[in-house]
Design a protein around this motif. Structure first.
Motif, PDB file in Angstrom:
ATOM      1  N   MET A   1      20.152  -9.145  -0.674  1.00  0.00           N
ATOM      2  CA  MET A   1      21.564  -8.989  -0.922  1.00  0.00           C
ATOM      3  C   MET A   1      22.352  -9.853   0.059  1.00  0.00           C
ATOM      4  O   MET A   1      22.038  -9.910   1.242  1.00  0.00           O
ATOM      5  N   ALA A   2      23.363 -10.500  -0.437  1.00  0.00           N
ATOM      6  CA  ALA A   2      24.190 -11.360   0.417  1.00  0.00           C
ATOM      7  C   ALA A   2      25.035 -10.508   1.343  1.00  0.00           C
ATOM      8  O   ALA A   2      25.327  -9.361   1.065  1.00  0.00           O
ATOM      9  N   MET A   3      25.412 -11.135   2.379  1.00  0.00           N
ATOM     10  CA  MET A   3      26.224 -10.404   3.329  1.00  0.00           C
ATOM     11  C   MET A   3      27.195 -11.369   3.988  1.00  0.00           C
ATOM     12  O   MET A   3      26.815 -12.463   4.380  1.00  0.00           O
ATOM     13  N   ILE A   4      28.424 -10.945   4.051  1.00  0.00           N
ATOM     14  CA  ILE A   4      29.408 -11.671   4.840  1.00  0.00           C
ATOM     15  C   ILE A   4      29.324 -11.084   6.240  1.00  0.00           C
ATOM     16  O   ILE A   4      29.512  -9.887   6.430  1.00  0.00           O
ATOM     17  N   ARG A   5      28.987 -11.906   7.197  1.00  0.00           N
ATOM     18  CA  ARG A   5      28.872 -11.456   8.583  1.00  0.00           C
ATOM     19  C   ARG A   5      30.187 -11.718   9.307  1.00  0.00           C
ATOM     20  O   ARG A   5      30.784 -12.769   9.143  1.00  0.00           O
ATOM     21  N   ILE A   6      30.613 -10.758  10.094  1.00  0.00           N
ATOM     22  CA  ILE A   6      31.810 -10.885  10.927  1.00  0.00           C
ATOM     23  C   ILE A   6      31.318 -11.063  12.356  1.00  0.00           C
ATOM     24  O   ILE A   6      30.680 -10.178  12.917  1.00  0.00           O
ATOM     25  N   LEU A   7      31.576 -12.214  12.935  1.00  0.00           N
ATOM     26  CA  LEU A   7      31.032 -12.571  14.237  1.00  0.00           C
ATOM     27  C   LEU A   7      31.983 -12.266  15.390  1.00  0.00           C
ATOM     28  O   LEU A   7      31.928 -12.908  16.434  1.00  0.00           O
ATOM     29  N   LEU A   8      32.823 -11.264  15.211  1.00  0.00           N
ATOM     30  CA  LEU A   8      33.824 -10.946  16.221  1.00  0.00           C
ATOM     31  C   LEU A   8      33.184 -10.520  17.533  1.00  0.00           C
ATOM     32  O   LEU A   8      33.637 -10.922  18.611  1.00  0.00           O
ATOM     33  N   SER A   9      32.120  -9.731  17.484  1.00  0.00           N
ATOM     34  CA  SER A   9      31.484  -9.285  18.728  1.00  0.00           C
ATOM     35  C   SER A   9      30.975 -10.477  19.531  1.00  0.00           C
ATOM     36  O   SER A   9      31.120 -10.516  20.759  1.00  0.00           O
ATOM     37  N   THR A  10      30.434 -11.471  18.856  1.00  0.00           N
ATOM     38  CA  THR A  10      29.952 -12.680  19.529  1.00  0.00           C
ATOM     39  C   THR A  10      31.110 -13.443  20.160  1.00  0.00           C
ATOM     40  O   THR A  10      31.032 -13.857  21.326  1.00  0.00           O
ATOM     41  N   ASP A  50      43.971 -14.553  10.794  1.00  0.00           N
ATOM     42  CA  ASP A  50      44.804 -15.607  11.376  1.00  0.00           C
ATOM     43  C   ASP A  50      45.184 -15.259  12.815  1.00  0.00           C
ATOM     44  O   ASP A  50      45.088 -16.107  13.711  1.00  0.00           O
ATOM     45  N   LEU A  51      45.597 -14.021  13.057  1.00  0.00           N
ATOM     46  CA  LEU A  51      45.956 -13.593  14.416  1.00  0.00           C
ATOM     47  C   LEU A  51      44.761 -13.672  15.362  1.00  0.00           C
ATOM     48  O   LEU A  51      44.887 -14.110  16.511  1.00  0.00           O
ATOM     49  N   ILE A  52      43.600 -13.250  14.889  1.00  0.00           N
ATOM     50  CA  ILE A  52      42.395 -13.291  15.722  1.00  0.00           C
ATOM     51  C   ILE A  52      42.023 -14.728  16.055  1.00  0.00           C
ATOM     52  O   ILE A  52      41.712 -15.047  17.214  1.00  0.00           O
ATOM     53  N   CYS A  53      42.072 -15.609  15.055  1.00  0.00           N
ATOM     54  CA  CYS A  53      41.770 -17.025  15.308  1.00  0.00           C
ATOM     55  C   CYS A  53      42.735 -17.611  16.333  1.00  0.00           C
ATOM     56  O   CYS A  53      42.320 -18.345  17.236  1.00  0.00           O
ATOM     57  N   GLU A  54      44.001 -17.280  16.204  1.00  0.00           N
ATOM     58  CA  GLU A  54      45.003 -17.776  17.144  1.00  0.00           C
ATOM     59  C   GLU A  54      44.725 -17.243  18.553  1.00  0.00           C
ATOM     60  O   GLU A  54      44.736 -17.990  19.520  1.00  0.00           O
ATOM     61  N   ALA A  55      44.450 -15.959  18.664  1.00  0.00           N
ATOM     62  CA  ALA A  55      44.208 -15.341  19.975  1.00  0.00           C
ATOM     63  C   ALA A  55      42.955 -15.893  20.642  1.00  0.00           C
ATOM     64  O   ALA A  55      42.935 -16.105  21.861  1.00  0.00           O
ATOM     65  N   LEU A  63      34.376 -17.065  12.866  1.00  0.00           N
ATOM     66  CA  LEU A  63      34.432 -15.606  12.759  1.00  0.00           C
ATOM     67  C   LEU A  63      33.639 -15.047  11.588  1.00  0.00           C
ATOM     68  O   LEU A  63      33.129 -13.941  11.659  1.00  0.00           O
ATOM     69  N   LEU A  64      33.572 -15.803  10.491  1.00  0.00           N
ATOM     70  CA  LEU A  64      32.929 -15.323   9.272  1.00  0.00           C
ATOM     71  C   LEU A  64      31.837 -16.279   8.836  1.00  0.00           C
ATOM     72  O   LEU A  64      32.026 -17.495   8.868  1.00  0.00           O
TER      73      LEU A  64
END
Length: 86
Positions: A1-10, A50-55, A63-64
């Protein structure tokens, strides 16, 4: 199954930021940041990305990411599975 990973913790780890730091910097609710951090979010608000990328000074692709499906989930009009070329 595909998964979109959110790499925020990294990304936060690389910057030595906490979830609380990001919530304060962006104004995003701490619970929402936590869901993204732990990859529990089923939907993502584009304004938040967008806010996270800016910060964090990063791009969306930082991130994704998408991990491919082991089996096709999309079907053609005839009902046959669509196999994407690699």
């Amino acid at each position: 199954m595909a998964m979109i990973r959110i790499l925020l913790s990294t990304r936060l780890g690389e910057r030595r930021w906490t979830q609380a730091d990001l919530a304060r910097a962006t104004g995003i609710r701490p619970n929402t940041v936590g869901e993204l951090y732990h990859e529990l979010a089923e939907r993502i608000n584009l304004e938040h990305i967008d806010l996270i990328c800016e910060a964090l000074g990063c791009e969306i692709s930082d991130l994704l990411t998408r991990e491919p499906n082991s089996e096709p989930r999309v079907r053609s009009r005839t009902g046959a599975p669509i196999h994407n070329k690699k």
